[in-house]
Write a protein that holds these residues in place. Structure first.
Motif, PDB file in Angstrom:
ATOM      1  N   MET A   1      -4.380  67.739  -5.888  1.00  0.00           N
ATOM      2  CA  MET A   1      -3.756  67.286  -4.671  1.00  0.00           C
ATOM      3  C   MET A   1      -4.659  67.528  -3.462  1.00  0.00           C
ATOM      4  O   MET A   1      -4.716  66.733  -2.540  1.00  0.00           O
ATOM      5  N   TRP A   2      -5.356  68.672  -3.488  1.00  0.00           N
ATOM      6  CA  TRP A   2      -6.239  69.030  -2.389  1.00  0.00           C
ATOM      7  C   TRP A   2      -7.320  67.973  -2.195  1.00  0.00           C
ATOM      8  O   TRP A   2      -7.647  67.627  -1.064  1.00  0.00           O
ATOM      9  N   TYR A   3      -7.868  67.461  -3.289  1.00  0.00           N
ATOM     10  CA  TYR A   3      -8.929  66.453  -3.204  1.00  0.00           C
ATOM     11  C   TYR A   3      -8.433  65.162  -2.555  1.00  0.00           C
ATOM     12  O   TYR A   3      -9.154  64.537  -1.784  1.00  0.00           O
ATOM     13  N   ILE A   4      -7.228  64.782  -2.854  1.00  0.00           N
ATOM     14  CA  ILE A   4      -6.660  63.552  -2.279  1.00  0.00           C
ATOM     15  C   ILE A   4      -6.534  63.697  -0.763  1.00  0.00           C
ATOM     16  O   ILE A   4      -6.920  62.807  -0.002  1.00  0.00           O
ATOM     17  N   ILE A   5      -6.012  64.827  -0.325  1.00  0.00           N
ATOM     18  CA  ILE A   5      -5.869  65.063   1.116  1.00  0.00           C
ATOM     19  C   ILE A   5      -7.251  65.121   1.773  1.00  0.00           C
ATOM     20  O   ILE A   5      -7.465  64.546   2.847  1.00  0.00           O
ATOM     21  N   PHE A   6      -8.195  65.780   1.129  1.00  0.00           N
ATOM     22  CA  PHE A   6      -9.549  65.896   1.664  1.00  0.00           C
ATOM     23  C   PHE A   6     -10.175  64.517   1.863  1.00  0.00           C
ATOM     24  O   PHE A   6     -10.696  64.205   2.931  1.00  0.00           O
ATOM     25  N   PHE A   7     -10.100  63.679   0.849  1.00  0.00           N
ATOM     26  CA  PHE A   7     -10.687  62.339   0.952  1.00  0.00           C
ATOM     27  C   PHE A   7      -9.906  61.443   1.916  1.00  0.00           C
ATOM     28  O   PHE A   7     -10.498  60.588   2.574  1.00  0.00           O
ATOM     29  N   ALA A   8      -8.595  61.642   2.035  1.00  0.00           N
ATOM     30  CA  ALA A   8      -7.816  60.883   3.006  1.00  0.00           C
ATOM     31  C   ALA A   8      -8.256  61.222   4.430  1.00  0.00           C
ATOM     32  O   ALA A   8      -8.368  60.331   5.283  1.00  0.00           O
ATOM     33  N   VAL A   9      -8.528  62.481   4.682  1.00  0.00           N
ATOM     34  CA  VAL A   9      -9.012  62.890   6.005  1.00  0.00           C
ATOM     35  C   VAL A   9     -10.381  62.275   6.273  1.00  0.00           C
ATOM     36  O   VAL A   9     -10.649  61.763   7.371  1.00  0.00           O
ATOM     37  N   ILE A  10     -11.259  62.286   5.288  1.00  0.00           N
ATOM     38  CA  ILE A  10     -12.589  61.681   5.440  1.00  0.00           C
ATOM     39  C   ILE A  10     -12.463  60.187   5.746  1.00  0.00           C
ATOM     40  O   ILE A  10     -13.148  59.655   6.619  1.00  0.00           O
ATOM     41  N   ILE A  11     -11.573  59.509   5.048  1.00  0.00           N
ATOM     42  CA  ILE A  11     -11.371  58.072   5.284  1.00  0.00           C
ATOM     43  C   ILE A  11     -10.846  57.827   6.694  1.00  0.00           C
ATOM     44  O   ILE A  11     -11.287  56.904   7.378  1.00  0.00           O
ATOM     45  N   CYS A  12      -9.923  58.659   7.167  1.00  0.00           N
ATOM     46  CA  CYS A  12      -9.417  58.515   8.536  1.00  0.00           C
ATOM     47  C   CYS A  12     -10.536  58.697   9.555  1.00  0.00           C
ATOM     48  O   CYS A  12     -10.620  57.956  10.549  1.00  0.00           O
ATOM     49  N   ILE A  13     -11.397  59.655   9.328  1.00  0.00           N
ATOM     50  CA  ILE A  13     -12.529  59.874  10.230  1.00  0.00           C
ATOM     51  C   ILE A  13     -13.448  58.656  10.226  1.00  0.00           C
ATOM     52  O   ILE A  13     -13.896  58.198  11.278  1.00  0.00           O
ATOM     53  N   LEU A  14     -13.719  58.116   9.054  1.00  0.00           N
ATOM     54  CA  LEU A  14     -14.592  56.948   8.965  1.00  0.00           C
ATOM     55  C   LEU A  14     -13.976  55.735   9.663  1.00  0.00           C
ATOM     56  O   LEU A  14     -14.679  54.975  10.328  1.00  0.00           O
ATOM     57  N   PHE A  15     -12.667  55.556   9.519  1.00  0.00           N
ATOM     58  CA  PHE A  15     -12.004  54.446  10.219  1.00  0.00           C
ATOM     59  C   PHE A  15     -12.049  54.642  11.738  1.00  0.00           C
ATOM     60  O   PHE A  15     -12.202  53.679  12.484  1.00  0.00           O
TER      61      PHE A  15
END
Length: 135
Positions: A1-15
């Motif tokens: 679950m931690w990885y999903i949240i981590f990558f979601a945050v990275i995607i938000c930053i990239l957007f």
């Protein structure tokens, strides 16, 4: 679950960065990657430069940094990391208080903080001058 949240945050930053470079409302006010890279390099040079100034003053025997985590017999690498940390925290914010400048270091910190606050304004002005309104 931690990885999903981590990558979601990275995607938000990239957007968010994508919106910076390709805004929909102001088509003629796009930030070029060249300007963004210029800003990053400017920050890096100032941060490293002031960090090295702090370190050189410390090596010369002037006490300009009080670091609560360092001991008297700290290594060169620890002193370098403290100097760079103080420089980065000063340039990007107002500091945390765990590394404190004293003496002449306070003057250098004030100059660096002033630069840290004025660089974004200069970046915005440069961006608007480079891209100006459409003709």
């Amino acid at each position: 679950m931690w990885y999903i949240i981590f990558f979601a945050v990275i995607i938000c930053i990239l957007f968010a960065l994508r919106l910076l470079f390709i805004p929909n409302r102001f088509k003629y006010k796009q930030v070029s990657f060249e300007n963004f890279a210029f800003l990053g390099c400017t920050y890096a040079v100032i941060m490293i430069g002031f960090g090295l100034l702090f370190l050189l003053l410390e090596i010369k025997g002037w006490t300009v940094i009080i670091d609560t985590s360092l001991h008297e017999s700290s290594s060169w690498n620890e002193r370098l990391s403290s100097a760079l940390y103080l420089s980065a925290i000063t340039l990007f914010s107002v500091g945390y208080g765990d590394v404190v400048p004293i003496g002449i270091g306070r003057l250098f910190v004030m100059i660096e903080a002033l630069l840290g606050y004025t660089i974004p304004a200069a970046f915005v002005v440069r961006t608007f001058i480079d891209y100006g309104p459409p003709k």
